[in-house]
Enzyme design. Structure first.
Site, mmCIF file in Angstrom:
data_model
loop_
_atom_site.group_PDB
_atom_site.id
_atom_site.type_symbol
_atom_site.label_atom_id
_atom_site.label_comp_id
_atom_site.label_asym_id
_atom_site.label_seq_id
_atom_site.Cartn_x
_atom_site.Cartn_y
_atom_site.Cartn_z
ATOM 1 N N HIS A 1 0.863 -1.180 0.000
ATOM 2 C CA HIS A 1 0.000 0.000 0.000
ATOM 3 C C HIS A 1 0.907 1.240 0.000
ATOM 4 O O HIS A 1 1.997 1.201 0.571
ATOM 5 C CB HIS A 1 -0.841 -0.050 1.278
ATOM 6 C CG HIS A 1 -1.943 0.957 1.370
ATOM 7 N ND1 HIS A 1 -1.742 2.262 1.732
ATOM 8 C CD2 HIS A 1 -3.275 0.834 1.150
ATOM 9 C CE1 HIS A 1 -2.898 2.907 1.755
ATOM 10 N NE2 HIS A 1 -3.849 2.060 1.394
ATOM 11 N N ASP B 1 3.113 -3.964 8.219
ATOM 12 C CA ASP B 1 1.860 -3.254 7.970
ATOM 13 C C ASP B 1 0.738 -4.255 8.241
ATOM 14 O O ASP B 1 0.495 -5.156 7.440
ATOM 15 C CB ASP B 1 1.850 -2.777 6.520
ATOM 16 C CG ASP B 1 0.499 -2.194 6.102
ATOM 17 O OD1 ASP B 1 -0.476 -2.303 6.878
ATOM 18 O OD2 ASP B 1 0.435 -1.635 4.995
ATOM 19 N N GLN C 1 -4.450 -4.931 7.153
ATOM 20 C CA GLN C 1 -5.415 -5.948 6.736
ATOM 21 C C GLN C 1 -5.325 -7.219 7.572
ATOM 22 O O GLN C 1 -6.263 -8.014 7.588
ATOM 23 C CB GLN C 1 -5.207 -6.302 5.250
ATOM 24 C CG GLN C 1 -5.459 -5.149 4.284
ATOM 25 C CD GLN C 1 -6.904 -4.634 4.298
ATOM 26 O OE1 GLN C 1 -7.819 -5.319 4.744
ATOM 27 N NE2 GLN C 1 -7.086 -3.413 3.827
ATOM 28 N N LYS D 1 -10.631 -0.322 10.497
ATOM 29 C CA LYS D 1 -10.760 -1.548 9.703
ATOM 30 C C LYS D 1 -11.094 -2.759 10.567
ATOM 31 O O LYS D 1 -11.233 -3.871 10.063
ATOM 32 C CB LYS D 1 -9.471 -1.813 8.918
ATOM 33 C CG LYS D 1 -9.181 -0.768 7.837
ATOM 34 C CD LYS D 1 -8.030 -1.196 6.959
ATOM 35 C CE LYS D 1 -7.351 -0.033 6.263
ATOM 36 N NZ LYS D 1 -8.026 0.380 5.023
ATOM 37 N N CYS E 1 -4.764 2.273 -3.676
ATOM 38 C CA CYS E 1 -3.536 2.839 -3.106
ATOM 39 C C CYS E 1 -2.351 1.909 -3.323
ATOM 40 O O CYS E 1 -1.456 1.818 -2.459
ATOM 41 C CB CYS E 1 -3.698 3.157 -1.617
ATOM 42 S SG CYS E 1 -4.981 4.366 -1.302
HETATM 43 C C1 LIG Z 1 -2.364 -2.899 3.479
HETATM 44 C C2 LIG Z 1 -2.759 -1.531 3.924
HETATM 45 N N1 LIG Z 1 -1.826 -0.722 4.463
HETATM 46 C C3 LIG Z 1 -2.120 0.520 4.902
HETATM 47 C C4 LIG Z 1 -3.390 1.023 4.809
HETATM 48 C C5 LIG Z 1 -3.634 2.410 5.294
HETATM 49 O O1 LIG Z 1 -4.508 2.447 6.420
HETATM 50 P P1 LIG Z 1 -5.104 3.817 6.910
HETATM 51 O O2 LIG Z 1 -5.720 4.477 5.720
HETATM 52 O O3 LIG Z 1 -6.118 3.427 7.929
HETATM 53 O O4 LIG Z 1 -3.998 4.628 7.476
HETATM 54 C C6 LIG Z 1 -4.401 0.208 4.254
HETATM 55 C C7 LIG Z 1 -5.790 0.649 4.131
HETATM 56 O O5 LIG Z 1 -6.178 1.526 3.417
HETATM 57 C C8 LIG Z 1 -4.066 -1.081 3.794
HETATM 58 O O6 LIG Z 1 -4.982 -1.875 3.244
#
Ligand SMILES: Cc1ncc(COP(=O)(O)O)c(C=O)c1O
Ligand SMILES: Cc1ncc(COP(=O)(O)O)c(C=O)c1O
Lengths: 150, 407, 407, 150
Positions: free
Chosen positions: B123, B200, B203, B226, B364
């Site tokens: 991401h 990270d 998910q 999430k 993203c």
């Molecule tokens: C794998 C992963 N990393 C990071 C994020 C970023 O999370 P957030 O937007 O809650 O900061 C997401 C979700 O959008 C994600 O799916």
């Protein structure tokens, strides 16, 4: 709104038709201006070739990929501006962008009015305006007003 | 609260909603999850009974608010198997947590010539912070390549992770491919060369049992929204030694020890990283979400989500004209897919007209889109409140979309 | 919602609470304000009807969530008189907003020899970011001195703000002294030498009519939780030219234009500063808070809060053994004070036993405590839901405390 | 809890008495160890002078300013440890800190038990332990375990 109404509001038959059989698709070997634009939110791309002679859009072609809305909008736009003066074409692009924010168009937008439903789907406005932003950039040589980009 | 998976759907008020005349089928939990009544009630109760700034006053409300806020920290620590609650730093979400590590730990420890390792499936939140800190420090960003099925190529990992590696950043579960990454194996490679392992967990933590000790991570970032919690709250967990060698990022109230006109010293971890009034109600809501998920049972949720993900993958793959991405199994509870000749935005729009909420776009993950050689994809993602009937609705929506666009 | 000042107290569920057998008198709004039902309902409605991630999907919930989130931005912009909604960046709070300016604007623009000017009455959040960025860039931090009554000494300001000044950071209303600072005058001095004016509006925006154009600020940071909004949401407003020349701070989802493995370009302001999933429910709640305050009327609230602050100052000053700090008038709706021979913590504890919630401590203003030559103070702070009877209870609590400690 | 009960739980008469008339207040010219500590949350300060001879606390004095809880706790602590071995004094400090988190003390804490009410006021625990943290530091030469600092 029911399923059918909600789809019909967005995807008029004209739009599906232009999406299936886009007009003026291709490139212009003798273009006077070429602009490539990307919509970062969805990865849509357009390349617009314009041939301007004596301040008039004598030919225009586009290639690219994107959703039905953006491709149909590009196809309709090329039809609408071909033969128009640069002034008129720019006016149409701006008018169309206003139209999508719910305002009344000042000129007849022709088939492009089939995109009126887009104004109710804020997330799709960017799709419908991509080609028009490319046109503005090609004809004015400067990036379009970001406010109209919303 | 029902506390069983089979009947939990009724705990989520929004799932009673209709969209365009159809009962809502919410298949966008990877973007953000829905909230059970227990979470909304915990937040409301906080505001109606105990709202006060934390750590700052000696009055009754402030004592209660502080106890609730610190109680949420303890709940989160237990949920992920942290050794000490102090290792849990509250953030806005995964993005902020990963940026904190980049700015607070990596910016301080990286030197020119050092290497940071990540993967092409990350991401943007787990990629751009490393791009930037490498640019700033002169370190080099390297990529573990993927196998054709979208899993981590462990041989590539073994080649890329080497004596220059100082930090490895990897998602535990891909938000597009659904791949469950071999974090423990990669962490072992990272630790063998003295590198720090950043995970990270955006998910994975909502969908899998998480035990930070077994995971092998040094840092783990995830988002409350999430995992049935409120928006605006997340967690950066770190090993205490790592957190202690990390610089603070947000300077201000509550993160200090002593301040004069010209200099300041920092409070102990975790206060050092929580400058300014935190999202107190958000933390309280996240604590309630953790209670809710724990009552249902994370083992059960993990099995359920995987089953739905794998089933949806198989059923979508069997529809002519549908391409699915990532490995068939094991996979997390989400499937990215495309319909031949129909743009994902149009797919999502027609789905919406049928009451089925999915996401379309690059998720993203632009470098992953480049790897997949697509502009964007549609994605259906599942959570505890989904069931097989939702997959039926998903497949029906695919058929309807194909019909609508005459494919 | 009653929408009049006189009867607004009943809009706040928590104010019906009892503490130690007394109806709660909440005099700690400068730490965090209580929330009216309208705000709690807006948040609940968001979660029960429209919860989805913003800007990311094309389904109905996502469209609704995006419209609510961007609608909140428009409401905030109107509330502070911003020219364009895009000038409103959502943050976690004042602290994050000020740190963004320090990291994103000042770190990029300051050079060795440059000067940053602030005052000794600043909250740590409006001091430490400048200490740190000066240390990092080689700039020098200078202080406008205070007059003995705790107001800004304009002659000192005129001496300190000079050709080397690049940035002036000042609070519009002191959270300890209650001083209302002459921002427009200072901004004029700053602009005359080409410096940027940063205003800490944590205490002013909740309590005063704010028109950013008249204020003369280039940046203004404030917190939602101090203005009847949820925790975890705040605002950094900046002039568009200044925001455009500011680096992003949090790298990740939604703040980018294009991303490859090795590089990324940024989205337009404000998305550029809102990496990661934002506190959507928080923004929606802040929008509802703005609606609520606007319906009551900010002019009325400003007059009301000042009146209570000035009255409390006079009444406390007339009690033997009580020292009050800052100017008698004009002042904002808060009073810091001490009781001779009794430590502020003990004062606050006895007050709490009488149901009166005040704060005791250094109020995140250690350099100001050094200037006042005290270790800490007690502080009573008022908001729209307080009235004169609360000041009676405050004064009774002072008397009771004196009796209790035999002074 | 009513007003009186809630105050009585915290401020026992012994505490008010030690606060009004602190014992062992002052400095020791022949101290073998001196420790200064600050509580950053509230600005409380303590300076502790200890004279250790043959592993025994033969004299102890404190100065500083702080709330009634912290000053009374300091005063009581000095009385409790004077004459004790270093071992015993350290044991008492640790025992007292456990006591404040609601655990049962292993030894008799004497007057210090009057501080039991503090365990119900988490925001005041730091006040009550300040002097004990200073004692640990003075006797062991190392900063006290931060966990006990909560
Ligand atoms: C794998 C992963 N990393 C990071 C994020 C970023 O999370 P957030 O937007 O809650 O900061 C997401 C979700 O959008 C994600 O799916
Ligand atoms: C003057 C002032 N500045 C800054 C802040 C910090 O605000 P926050 O804690 O919401 O970030 C506060 C409040 O605590 C304040 O009173």
């Amino acid at each position: 709104m029911s399923t059918d109404d909600s789809l019909e509001a967005l995807y008029r038959e004209t739009i599906l038709d232009h999406n299936r059989s886009p007009r003026n698709r291709g490139q212009l070997p003798d273009a006077t201006a070429t602009v490539g634009l990307l919509n970062p939110t969805c990865g849509d791309q357009i390349r617009l070739d314009v041939k301007v002679v004596d301040q008039r859009v004598v030919d225009i072609r586009f290639t690219g990929h994107g959703c039905a809305i953006s491709m149909a909008s590009a196809s309709m736009m090329t039809e609408a501006v071909k033969g128009k003066t640069v002034e008129e074409a720019l006016g149409l692009a701006r008018d169309f962008k206003r139209f999508l924010t719910g305002e009344r168009p000042q000129h007849d937008l022709g088939e492009l009015e089939a995109l009126s439903g887009v104004s109710r789907y804020p997330s799709r406005v960017k799709c419908a305006t991509l080609a028009h932003n490319a046109l503005e950039q090609a004809l004015s040589g400067s990036p379009p007003n970001p406010a109209g980009d919303a | 609260m029902t506390a069983t998976l089979a009947s939990c759907k009724r705990d989520f008020p929004i799932l009673g909603r209709e969209v365009h005349g159809h009962p809502l089928v919410y298949l966008d939990s990877a973007a953000t999850a829905q909230k059970p009544r227990a979470v909304l009630e915990a937040v409301r109760r906080y505001y109606e009974q105990s709202n006060a700034n934390v750590h700052r006053s000696v009055h009754t409300l402030a004592d209660e608010a502080t106890a609730l806020y610190e109680g949420a920290r303890q709940k989160v620590a237990a949920f992920i198997g942290a050794e000490r609650p102090e290792e849990v730093v509250f953030t806005r979400g995964t993005t902020e947590g990963l940026n904190f590590v980049a700015r607070g730990w990596a910016a301080r420890h990286l030197k020119p010539g050092d290497e940071v390792v990540t993967s092409p499936m990350e991401h943007h939140s787990n990629l751009i912070p490393w791009q930037q800190v490498c640019r700033q420090t002169g370190a080099r960003l390297r990529f573990i390549e993927l196998s054709p099925d979208g899993t981590i190529d462990l041989q590539s990992a073994a080649r890329v992770i080497g004596p220059k590696t100082r930090l490895v950043a990897l998602s535990a579960l891909s938000n597009v491919l659904g791949t469950i990454n071999p974090i423990a194996a990669i962490a072992e490679m990272a630790h063998a060369v003295g590198a720090v392992m950043v995970v990270d967990g955006a998910q994975s933590v909502p969908h899998q049992v998480t035990r930070v000790q077994e995971l092998g991570a040094d840092f783990l970032a995830f988002s409350g929204h999430k995992m049935c919690g409120p928006t605006g709250i997340g967690v950066l967990w770190g090993r205490m030694e790592r957190l202690e060698e990390m610089d603070p990022i947000l300077y201000g109230g509550e993160m200090i020890a002593y301040v004069s006109r010209d200099a300041a010293t920092w409070a102990a971890v975790p206060a050092k990283f929580e400058g300014g009034t935190p999202n107190i109600a958000g933390a309280v809501g996240l604590g309630a979400a953790v209670d809710y998920l724990t009552a249902i049972g994370m083992e059960a949720i993990e099995a359920h989500d995987r089953r739905l993900g794998e089933l949806a993958y198989r059923r979508l793959a069997s529809v002519p004209g549908v391409t699915v991405y990532g490995p068939p199994a094991p996979r997390g509870g989400l499937v990215a897919f495309n319909l031949a000749g129909i743009h994902p935005h149009d797919v999502a729009q027609v789905f919406d007209a049928h009451g089925v909420a999915i996401r379309a776009g690059h998720h993203c993950c632009q470098p992953l889109m480049q790897w997949l050689d697509v502009g964007s994809t549609a994605r259906a993602s599942f959570y505890l409140y989904n069931d097989e009937s939702d997959i039926d609705r998903l497949v029906e929506a695919v058929e309807a979309t194909k019909r609508y666009f005459g494919q």
